[in-house]
Design an enzyme around this catalytic site. Structure first.
Site, PDB file in Angstrom:
ATOM      1  CD  GLU A  32      -7.103  38.719 -24.219  1.00 52.35           C
ATOM      2  OE1 GLU A  32      -8.107  39.389 -23.967  1.00 52.35           O
ATOM      3  OE2 GLU A  32      -7.147  37.640 -24.807  1.00 52.35           O
TER       4      GLU A  32
ATOM      5  CG  ASN B  30     -10.770  28.560 -29.653  1.00 49.39           C
ATOM      6  OD1 ASN B  30     -11.227  29.617 -29.248  1.00 49.39           O
ATOM      7  ND2 ASN B  30      -9.475  28.372 -29.830  1.00 49.39           N
TER       8      ASN B  30
ATOM      9  CB  CYS C 183      -4.711  30.256 -30.726  1.00 52.23           C
ATOM     10  SG  CYS C 183      -4.642  30.529 -28.947  1.00 52.23           S
TER      11      CYS C 183
ATOM     12  CD  GLU D  64      -4.723  38.907 -27.393  1.00 51.62           C
ATOM     13  OE1 GLU D  64      -3.585  38.413 -27.529  1.00 51.62           O
ATOM     14  OE2 GLU D  64      -4.906  40.092 -27.072  1.00 51.62           O
TER      15      GLU D  64
HETATM   16  P1  NAD Z   1     -13.209  34.456 -36.467  1.00 50.26           P
HETATM   17  O1  NAD Z   1     -12.176  35.467 -36.782  1.00 50.26           O
HETATM   18  O2  NAD Z   1     -13.990  33.884 -37.573  1.00 50.26           O
HETATM   19  O3  NAD Z   1     -14.274  35.075 -35.443  1.00 50.26           O
HETATM   20  C1  NAD Z   1     -13.886  35.587 -34.190  1.00 50.26           C
HETATM   21  C2  NAD Z   1     -14.903  36.612 -33.739  1.00 50.26           C
HETATM   22  O4  NAD Z   1     -14.758  37.779 -34.548  1.00 50.26           O
HETATM   23  C3  NAD Z   1     -16.359  36.161 -33.907  1.00 50.26           C
HETATM   24  O5  NAD Z   1     -17.121  36.616 -32.821  1.00 50.26           O
HETATM   25  C4  NAD Z   1     -16.772  36.852 -35.193  1.00 50.26           C
HETATM   26  O6  NAD Z   1     -18.159  37.060 -35.285  1.00 50.26           O
HETATM   27  C5  NAD Z   1     -16.011  38.157 -35.076  1.00 50.26           C
HETATM   28  N1  NAD Z   1     -15.758  38.874 -36.325  1.00 50.26           N
HETATM   29  C6  NAD Z   1     -15.405  38.357 -37.516  1.00 50.26           C
HETATM   30  N2  NAD Z   1     -15.231  39.349 -38.420  1.00 50.26           N
HETATM   31  C7  NAD Z   1     -15.454  40.522 -37.761  1.00 50.26           C
HETATM   32  C8  NAD Z   1     -15.418  41.892 -38.149  1.00 50.26           C
HETATM   33  N3  NAD Z   1     -15.112  42.269 -39.379  1.00 50.26           N
HETATM   34  N4  NAD Z   1     -15.699  42.826 -37.205  1.00 50.26           N
HETATM   35  C9  NAD Z   1     -16.005  42.474 -35.933  1.00 50.26           C
HETATM   36  N5  NAD Z   1     -16.074  41.184 -35.528  1.00 50.26           N
HETATM   37  C10 NAD Z   1     -15.788  40.224 -36.428  1.00 50.26           C
HETATM   38  O7  NAD Z   1     -12.469  33.327 -35.605  1.00 50.26           O
HETATM   39  P2  NAD Z   1     -13.072  31.946 -35.101  1.00 50.26           P
HETATM   40  O8  NAD Z   1     -13.170  31.041 -36.273  1.00 50.26           O
HETATM   41  O9  NAD Z   1     -14.258  32.182 -34.243  1.00 50.26           O
HETATM   42  O10 NAD Z   1     -11.903  31.447 -34.114  1.00 50.26           O
HETATM   43  C11 NAD Z   1     -10.796  30.748 -34.534  1.00 50.26           C
HETATM   44  C12 NAD Z   1      -9.600  31.657 -34.671  1.00 50.26           C
HETATM   45  O11 NAD Z   1      -9.337  32.287 -33.423  1.00 50.26           O
HETATM   46  C13 NAD Z   1      -8.342  30.896 -35.015  1.00 50.26           C
HETATM   47  O12 NAD Z   1      -7.614  31.600 -35.975  1.00 50.26           O
HETATM   48  C14 NAD Z   1      -7.589  30.847 -33.698  1.00 50.26           C
HETATM   49  O13 NAD Z   1      -6.209  30.674 -33.815  1.00 50.26           O
HETATM   50  C15 NAD Z   1      -7.954  32.157 -33.106  1.00 50.26           C
HETATM   51  N6  NAD Z   1      -7.750  32.152 -31.657  1.00 50.26           N
HETATM   52  C16 NAD Z   1      -6.705  32.868 -31.149  1.00 50.26           C
HETATM   53  C17 NAD Z   1      -6.455  32.865 -29.790  1.00 50.26           C
HETATM   54  C18 NAD Z   1      -5.321  33.667 -29.203  1.00 50.26           C
HETATM   55  O14 NAD Z   1      -5.314  33.875 -27.988  1.00 50.26           O
HETATM   56  N7  NAD Z   1      -4.365  34.126 -29.997  1.00 50.26           N
HETATM   57  C19 NAD Z   1      -7.266  32.117 -28.941  1.00 50.26           C
HETATM   58  C20 NAD Z   1      -8.323  31.387 -29.490  1.00 50.26           C
HETATM   59  C21 NAD Z   1      -8.559  31.424 -30.860  1.00 50.26           C
END
Ligand code: NAD
Length: 491
Positions: free
Chosen positions: A470, A160, A292, A258
């Site tokens: 963070e 995102n 998020c 996060e």
């Molecule tokens: P996602 O969890 O599908 O993927 C995030 C990252 O993790 C990707 O690079 C993915 O390839 C990697 N990943 C997934 N499974 C993994 C594993 N088992 N081991 C290692 N890496 C792995 O999330 P997304 O769809 O890319 O992003 C959206 C999510 O991120 C939403 O839930 C959103 O709320 C959250 N988000 C949180 C924050 C925050 O600061 N809290 C900020 C932005 C987005």
């Protein structure tokens, strides 16, 4: 693609490549990257093998020793150079973000301002203390607790904010003396590749910042489990956070998470409704609802509910959904077909459960929205707090609005999900505001305002929204470990 993303003078070069030890690295396997506004594939990125991950980790391990040997002011000079490079390439970076992620060019320019800001805040540690001296039991001794980098950090980022979240992790990690191997989301790999090249141009030594691309559960897992990795930082879903905790458990290394959010906006009886409607809408529709900290559910006091809902619908109708490369666009498409489907299923599920879609709910009408992942601003009423659309993270431009009667009831509802990242409160009564700040189980509470969060603060999720946090002083400390030194210098 209207933008010129590739070429000899572009950060991405003629085509995307991974960035390992300062070298561009290809892979026999590739993965397509599409434009969310059209659904068209416009490039391919390498899919890392286990050998690539190992190569990146070894390059980082070697480079980190020299890098950590530099003083903080010396490392800060390099971060300052990165900021100058970001300034020089700001428009190119914003265009990469639009192309792969689909946010509007105006929002993408804002993301690049944020990207620079993360380097600026990390740079602010230039003259920060690097430890403390405590009184020893004997004279002629020093008892010091020093701060030291972990070594190699594995950083894993979502789609995102592909540029800003790169900076949110890389800037404090390298300022603290670590080297980083970063894996961006499969969906938006380009901004990280461009930024890694930009860091090299700024003088970040080869191997201090590496980017590998590929599947989270394969490449990301290999990064977590690699013997060289000393810390993992993830921004992503709670599901990925749980998997990463399992993947790192055997190594007993720190993990900073996060994760997702389900931010409530609470509009009390005495709220300034103009401000509440405008800010609730902005916090729902920015980045097509894919933040998020987005307003995922709005609770409005029953006495103001009808007025709020009808005014919110009017604002939703005014949002200019348009080609994100257009200067006047206010909302672009969702990022992917999979994400579009997830949001549509939430809306359909709410309707099936008895809710009313009062505006939107589907792909907007018109030829320009026929392809790509467009979703209308959507408003849903007749919703109960037990419905999935109020309890689970939707991550799209869809707002359920729920009436409440009593303070205790709305606080209990706000606290009732698994998430605890961000909450918003609108009231002119300082007693209610501070009572809510006391009672809300969230790492971040905004009163009469919305974000984005300011990177000198601390972005930290409670419950299933995260572990650690963070930004600012506390975020920086996550990248440092302590060493206690007992030194006798007399007698
Ligand atoms: P996602 O969890 O599908 O993927 C995030 C990252 O993790 C990707 O690079 C993915 O390839 C990697 N990943 C997934 N499974 C993994 C594993 N088992 N081991 C290692 N890496 C792995 O999330 P997304 O769809 O890319 O992003 C959206 C999510 O991120 C939403 O839930 C959103 O709320 C959250 N988000 C949180 C924050 C925050 O600061 N809290 C900020 C932005 C987005």
């Amino acid at each position: 693609m209207a933008y010129q993303l590739f070429g000899p003078d572009r950060l991405l070069g003629e085509r995307p490549a991974m960035f390992i030890g300062g070298e561009r690295v290809d892979s026999p396997q590739t993965r397509p990257v599409d434009n969310p506004a059209t659904g068209e594939v416009f490039t391919e990125v390498p899919e890392a093998t286990a050998e690539h991950v190992d190569q990146a980790m070894r390059a980082a391990e070697t480079a980190q020793r020299e890098w950590a040997g530099r003083s903080l002011p010396e490392r800060a000079e390099v971060l300052a150079a990165v900021m100058r490079e970001i300034d020089a390439h700001a428009e190119e970076l914003a265009q990469i973000v639009v192309a792969e992620q689909g946010k509007t060019i105006t929002e993408a320019r804002g993301e690049i301002v944020g990207t620079r800001l993360f380097f600026d805040v990390a740079h602010g540690n230039k003259y920060a203390p690097i430890g403390e001296i405590f009184p020893p039991n004997q004279p002629g001794e020093h008892l010091m607790v020093r701060e030291e980098p972990y070594g190699v950090v594995a950083a894993i980022t979502p789609w995102n904010y592909p540029a800003a979240i790169f900076a949110r992790k890389v800037a404090p990690a390298i300022m603290a003396g670590n080297a980083v191997v970063l894996k961006p989301s499969e969906v938006t790999p380009l901004a990280a590749l461009a930024l890694a090249r930009l860091c090299q141009q700024a003088g970040v030594p080869d191997g201090v910042v590496n980017v590998v691309t590929g599947e989270g559960r394969v490449v990301g897992k290999q990064m977590c489990e690699h013997p060289v990795t000393q810390m993992v930082t993830l921004t992503g879903s709670s599901r990925a956070g749980q998997e990463i905790l399992r993947q790192t458990a055997a190594k007993v290394i720190p993990v900073s998470l996060e994760l997702g959010g389900k931010a409530p906006v609470i509009v009390f009886e005495d709220a300034d409704l103009d401000a509440a409607v405008e800010r609730a809408a902005e916090a729902r529709f920015w980045n097509c609802g894919q933040v998020c900290t987005c307003n995922e559910r709005t609770y409005v006091h029953a006495s103001r509910y009808d007025e709020f809902a009808s005014r919110f619908v009017e604002v939703a109708k005014q949002v200019k959904v348009a080609d994100p490369t257009r200067e006047d666009a206010q909302m672009g498409p969702k990022v992917s077909a999979e994400e579009w489907r997830k949001v549509k299923d939430f809306v359909d599920g709410a309707e099936a459960a008895g809710a009313t879609v009062v505006y939107g709910g589907d792909r907007p009408a018109g030829a320009e929205f026929a392809k790509g992942y467009w979703f209308s601003p959507t408003v849903i009423t007749g919703v109960g707090n037990e419905m999935d659309i109020v309890r689970q993270e939707v991550f799209g431009p869809v707002l359920p609005i729920v009436p409440f009667e009593k303070y205790d009831e709305v606080i209990a509802w706000a606290n009732s999900t698994d998430y605890g990242l961000t909450a918003y409160v609108f009231t002119q009564n300082i007693d209610i505001a501070m009572r809510a700040v006391d009672d809300l189980q969230f790492g971040e509470v905004y009163v009469n305002k919305i974000g984005p969060e300011q990177p000198q603060g601390f972005h930290t999720g409670w419950k299933m929204s995260g572990l650690g946090g963070e930004d600012g002083k506390y975020g920086y400390q996550r990248y440092l470990r302590k060493k206690t030194v007992y030194l006798r210098y007399r007698g």
